[in-house]
Design a protein around this motif. Structure first.
Motif, PDB file in Angstrom:
ATOM      1  N   MET A   1       0.849  -1.171   0.000  1.00 54.76           N
ATOM      2  CA  MET A   1       0.000   0.000   0.000  1.00 54.76           C
ATOM      3  C   MET A   1       0.897   1.238   0.000  1.00 54.76           C
ATOM      4  SD  MET A   1      -2.861   1.148   2.834  1.00 54.76           S
ATOM      5  CE  MET A   1      -3.981  -0.145   2.365  1.00 54.76           C
ATOM      6  N   ARG A   2       0.579   2.169  -0.885  1.00 54.22           N
ATOM      7  CA  ARG A   2       1.356   3.404  -0.964  1.00 54.22           C
ATOM      8  C   ARG A   2       1.119   4.267   0.276  1.00 54.22           C
ATOM      9  NH1 ARG A   2       0.050   5.863  -6.796  1.00 54.22           N
ATOM     10  NH2 ARG A   2      -1.041   7.212  -5.351  1.00 54.22           N
ATOM     11  N   GLU A   3       2.170   4.920   0.719  1.00 60.46           N
ATOM     12  CA  GLU A   3       2.074   5.813   1.869  1.00 60.46           C
ATOM     13  C   GLU A   3       1.170   6.996   1.528  1.00 60.46           C
ATOM     14  OE1 GLU A   3       4.994   8.354   4.833  1.00 60.46           O
ATOM     15  OE2 GLU A   3       5.793   7.563   2.964  1.00 60.46           O
ATOM     16  N   LEU A   4       0.440   7.478   2.532  1.00 59.33           N
ATOM     17  CA  LEU A   4      -0.425   8.649   2.386  1.00 59.33           C
ATOM     18  C   LEU A   4       0.180   9.789   3.183  1.00 59.33           C
ATOM     19  CD1 LEU A   4      -3.059   9.985   1.442  1.00 59.33           C
ATOM     20  CD2 LEU A   4      -4.148   9.071   3.510  1.00 59.33           C
ATOM     21  N   ARG A   5       0.402  10.928   2.507  1.00 58.80           N
ATOM     22  CA  ARG A   5       0.976  12.113   3.160  1.00 58.80           C
ATOM     23  C   ARG A   5       0.061  13.285   2.833  1.00 58.80           C
ATOM     24  NH1 ARG A   5       5.753  11.240   5.418  1.00 58.80           N
ATOM     25  NH2 ARG A   5       6.717  13.244   5.022  1.00 58.80           N
ATOM     26  N   ILE A   6      -0.398  13.977   3.881  1.00 58.97           N
ATOM     27  CA  ILE A   6      -1.382  15.039   3.725  1.00 58.97           C
ATOM     28  C   ILE A   6      -0.830  16.339   4.289  1.00 58.97           C
ATOM     29  CG2 ILE A   6      -3.731  15.797   4.264  1.00 58.97           C
ATOM     30  CD1 ILE A   6      -4.425  12.825   4.764  1.00 58.97           C
ATOM     31  N   VAL A   7      -0.987  17.419   3.533  1.00 55.64           N
ATOM     32  CA  VAL A   7      -0.620  18.758   3.989  1.00 55.64           C
ATOM     33  C   VAL A   7      -1.908  19.508   4.296  1.00 55.64           C
ATOM     34  CG1 VAL A   7       0.478  20.953   3.373  1.00 55.64           C
ATOM     35  CG2 VAL A   7       1.453  18.787   2.541  1.00 55.64           C
ATOM     36  N   VAL A   8      -2.037  19.998   5.524  1.00 50.94           N
ATOM     37  CA  VAL A   8      -3.162  20.858   5.910  1.00 50.94           C
ATOM     38  C   VAL A   8      -2.611  22.281   5.876  1.00 50.94           C
ATOM     39  CG1 VAL A   8      -4.869  21.435   7.668  1.00 50.94           C
ATOM     40  CG2 VAL A   8      -4.179  19.050   7.325  1.00 50.94           C
TER      41      VAL A   8
ATOM     42  N   GLY B   1       8.641  20.374  12.536  1.00 50.36           N
ATOM     43  CA  GLY B   1       9.450  20.130  11.350  1.00 50.36           C
ATOM     44  C   GLY B   1       9.155  21.183  10.305  1.00 50.36           C
ATOM     45  N   GLY B   2       9.742  21.027   9.158  1.00 44.45           N
ATOM     46  CA  GLY B   2       9.535  21.990   8.085  1.00 44.45           C
ATOM     47  C   GLY B   2       9.121  21.308   6.801  1.00 44.45           C
ATOM     48  N   PRO B   3       8.733  22.103   5.815  1.00 42.63           N
ATOM     49  CA  PRO B   3       8.306  21.524   4.545  1.00 42.63           C
ATOM     50  C   PRO B   3       9.427  20.773   3.834  1.00 42.63           C
ATOM     51  CG  PRO B   3       8.402  23.923   4.383  1.00 42.63           C
ATOM     52  CD  PRO B   3       8.632  23.563   5.819  1.00 42.63           C
ATOM     53  N   VAL B   4      10.656  21.220   4.015  1.00 42.88           N
ATOM     54  CA  VAL B   4      11.774  20.537   3.352  1.00 42.88           C
ATOM     55  C   VAL B   4      11.895  19.113   3.871  1.00 42.88           C
ATOM     56  CG1 VAL B   4      14.282  20.510   3.013  1.00 42.88           C
ATOM     57  CG2 VAL B   4      13.023  22.665   2.824  1.00 42.88           C
ATOM     58  N   SER B   5      11.921  18.953   5.190  1.00 39.68           N
ATOM     59  CA  SER B   5      12.053  17.599   5.746  1.00 39.68           C
ATOM     60  C   SER B   5      10.831  16.748   5.413  1.00 39.68           C
ATOM     61  CB  SER B   5      12.297  17.647   7.256  1.00 39.68           C
ATOM     62  OG  SER B   5      11.202  18.241   7.926  1.00 39.68           O
ATOM     63  N   PHE B   6       9.639  17.357   5.419  1.00 39.37           N
ATOM     64  CA  PHE B   6       8.426  16.604   5.076  1.00 39.37           C
ATOM     65  C   PHE B   6       8.518  16.069   3.650  1.00 39.37           C
ATOM     66  CE2 PHE B   6       4.055  16.398   3.399  1.00 39.37           C
ATOM     67  CZ  PHE B   6       3.505  15.500   4.286  1.00 39.37           C
ATOM     68  N   LEU B   7       8.922  16.924   2.722  1.00 41.13           N
ATOM     69  CA  LEU B   7       9.014  16.483   1.331  1.00 41.13           C
ATOM     70  C   LEU B   7      10.199  15.554   1.093  1.00 41.13           C
ATOM     71  CD1 LEU B   7       7.924  19.683  -0.585  1.00 41.13           C
ATOM     72  CD2 LEU B   7       6.633  17.570  -0.229  1.00 41.13           C
ATOM     73  N   GLN B   8      11.291  15.743   1.835  1.00 39.77           N
ATOM     74  CA  GLN B   8      12.427  14.828   1.702  1.00 39.77           C
ATOM     75  C   GLN B   8      12.031  13.411   2.094  1.00 39.77           C
ATOM     76  OE1 GLN B   8      15.369  16.869   4.092  1.00 39.77           O
ATOM     77  NE2 GLN B   8      16.584  17.347   2.274  1.00 39.77           N
ATOM     78  N   GLU B   9      11.105  13.287   3.028  1.00 40.42           N
ATOM     79  CA  GLU B   9      10.660  11.976   3.489  1.00 40.42           C
ATOM     80  C   GLU B   9       9.501  11.426   2.655  1.00 40.42           C
ATOM     81  OE1 GLU B   9       9.827  12.402   7.638  1.00 40.42           O
ATOM     82  OE2 GLU B   9      11.870  13.028   8.091  1.00 40.42           O
ATOM     83  N   THR B  10       9.076  12.167   1.639  1.00 38.29           N
ATOM     84  CA  THR B  10       7.971  11.739   0.781  1.00 38.29           C
ATOM     85  C   THR B  10       8.535  11.050  -0.450  1.00 38.29           C
ATOM     86  OG1 THR B  10       6.621  13.593   1.548  1.00 38.29           O
ATOM     87  CG2 THR B  10       5.939  12.523  -0.489  1.00 38.29           C
ATOM     88  N   SER B  11       8.280   9.770  -0.568  1.00 42.10           N
ATOM     89  CA  SER B  11       8.809   9.019  -1.707  1.00 42.10           C
ATOM     90  C   SER B  11       8.012   9.334  -2.970  1.00 42.10           C
ATOM     91  CB  SER B  11       8.746   7.517  -1.426  1.00 42.10           C
ATOM     92  OG  SER B  11       7.406   7.069  -1.473  1.00 42.10           O
ATOM     93  N   ASP B  12       8.583   8.990  -4.109  1.00 39.67           N
ATOM     94  CA  ASP B  12       7.898   9.202  -5.390  1.00 39.67           C
ATOM     95  C   ASP B  12       6.615   8.382  -5.492  1.00 39.67           C
ATOM     96  OD1 ASP B  12       9.891  10.921  -6.181  1.00 39.67           O
ATOM     97  OD2 ASP B  12      10.980   9.421  -7.345  1.00 39.67           O
ATOM     98  N   GLU B  13       6.527   7.303  -4.736  1.00 37.39           N
ATOM     99  CA  GLU B  13       5.356   6.436  -4.780  1.00 37.39           C
ATOM    100  C   GLU B  13       4.241   6.890  -3.847  1.00 37.39           C
ATOM    101  OE1 GLU B  13       8.535   5.026  -4.127  1.00 37.39           O
ATOM    102  OE2 GLU B  13       8.833   4.810  -6.286  1.00 37.39           O
ATOM    103  N   ALA B  14       4.542   7.784  -2.926  1.00 35.30           N
ATOM    104  CA  ALA B  14       3.550   8.201  -1.931  1.00 35.30           C
ATOM    105  C   ALA B  14       2.434   9.012  -2.580  1.00 35.30           C
ATOM    106  CB  ALA B  14       4.222   9.026  -0.846  1.00 35.30           C
ATOM    107  N   ARG B  15       1.262   8.930  -1.974  1.00 33.14           N
ATOM    108  CA  ARG B  15       0.149   9.810  -2.354  1.00 33.14           C
ATOM    109  C   ARG B  15       0.285  11.071  -1.507  1.00 33.14           C
ATOM    110  NH1 ARG B  15      -4.485   5.388  -1.876  1.00 33.14           N
ATOM    111  NH2 ARG B  15      -2.898   4.574  -0.517  1.00 33.14           N
TER     112      ARG B  15
END
Length: 121
Positions: A1-8, A103-117
């Motif tokens: 299952m692809r990881e789910l990452r949500i920005v509020v 945390g910050g947006p940089v670290s959040f996006l660095q931890e977001t894989s290309d496969e994540a939603r």
């Protein structure tokens, strides 16, 4: 299952509720989920955690915003608060609920894989 990452991205409790429900569902199904509260949205984490719609949700038998956060964390959802958002809200990291990380947006996006939603709420 692809990881789910949500920005509020806004201080809208209903958007955070939606993000928490989706992330909790993902975690309950065995997938990884993270929520990043950006800028003004961080103010939603001010103690005590309450929201204007809490009374209506409670009357409908639904959990309060603070309860949704607790349940999401118990399911393994990672919740991150924007460091700049903390400054905007006049908060410090030690004012966050213990289960929420700064945390910050940089670290959040660095931890977001290309496969994540990646969703924006």
């Amino acid at each position: 299952m692809r990881e789910l990452r949500i920005v509020v991205a806004t201080a809208d409790a209903e958007r955070l509720r939606g993000a928490l429900v989706l992330a909790s569902t993902q975690a309950a199904l065995g997938g990884a989920a993270s929520i990043f509260l950006q800028l003004d949205a961080v103010a939603l984490l001010r103690h005590p955690i309450t929201a204007a719609g809490d009374a209506a949700h409670a009357a409908a038998g639904l959990p309060l915003l603070g309860t949704l956060i607790d349940e999401a964390v118990a399911l393994g959802v990672t919740i991150l608060a924007c460091q700049s958002g903390l400054m905007l809200a006049g908060m410090t990291a030690d004012m966050l609920p213990p289960e929420v990380e700064a945390g910050g947006p940089v670290s959040f996006l660095q931890e977001t894989s290309d496969e994540a939603r990646l969703l924006l709420a």
